[in-house]
Design a protein around this motif. Structure first.
Motif: not given
Length: 114
Positions: A1-16, A41-45
């Motif tokens: 699995m990829n160890n890259s960091k979540l991009i909060p804007e992408r999470l928001i876009n997916a939810r919206e 908010s990017g506070e946690r990954t």
């Protein structure tokens, strides 16, 4: 699995894109509202396992959420025999079929969609 960091804007876009609130997303994913908000908010990954749960729930891919691809579409499908036994069995049949049978199954599915 990829160890890259979540991009909060992408999470928001997916939810919206599903037209759901943060509260509804947190409930569907199985997180507290506070926990989910920390991801947006990017506070946690999230852990790699939680990232996959989030992607599955929001009908996107981990690769989209971490910026590997700009395509927000799903790249995996998770099936559960208890939730949809017939579809699960059909996928197993397809997976184990030879190429001729796979072509016939796909042709039938396409004809059925019309």
């Amino acid at each position: 699995m990829n160890n890259s960091k979540l991009i909060p804007e992408r999470l928001i876009n997916a939810r919206e894109s599903l037209n759901i609130s943060k509260a509804e997303a947190s409930r569907k994913i199985g997180l507290s509202k506070i926990g989910y908000n920390r991801y947006e908010s990017g506070e946690r990954t999230p852990s790699p396992q939680m990232m996959q749960v989030i992607a599955n729930t929001l009908n996107t891919s981990v690769d989209y959420l971490v910026g590997i691809t700009d395509n927000p579409g799903v790249d995996t499908v998770q099936l559960n025999r208890q939730q949809d036994a017939e579809l699960f069995d059909l996928v197993l049949e397809y997976k184990n079929a030879d190429s001729s049978m796979k072509k016939r199954i796909l042709a039938y599915a396409k004809a059925f969609q019309k």
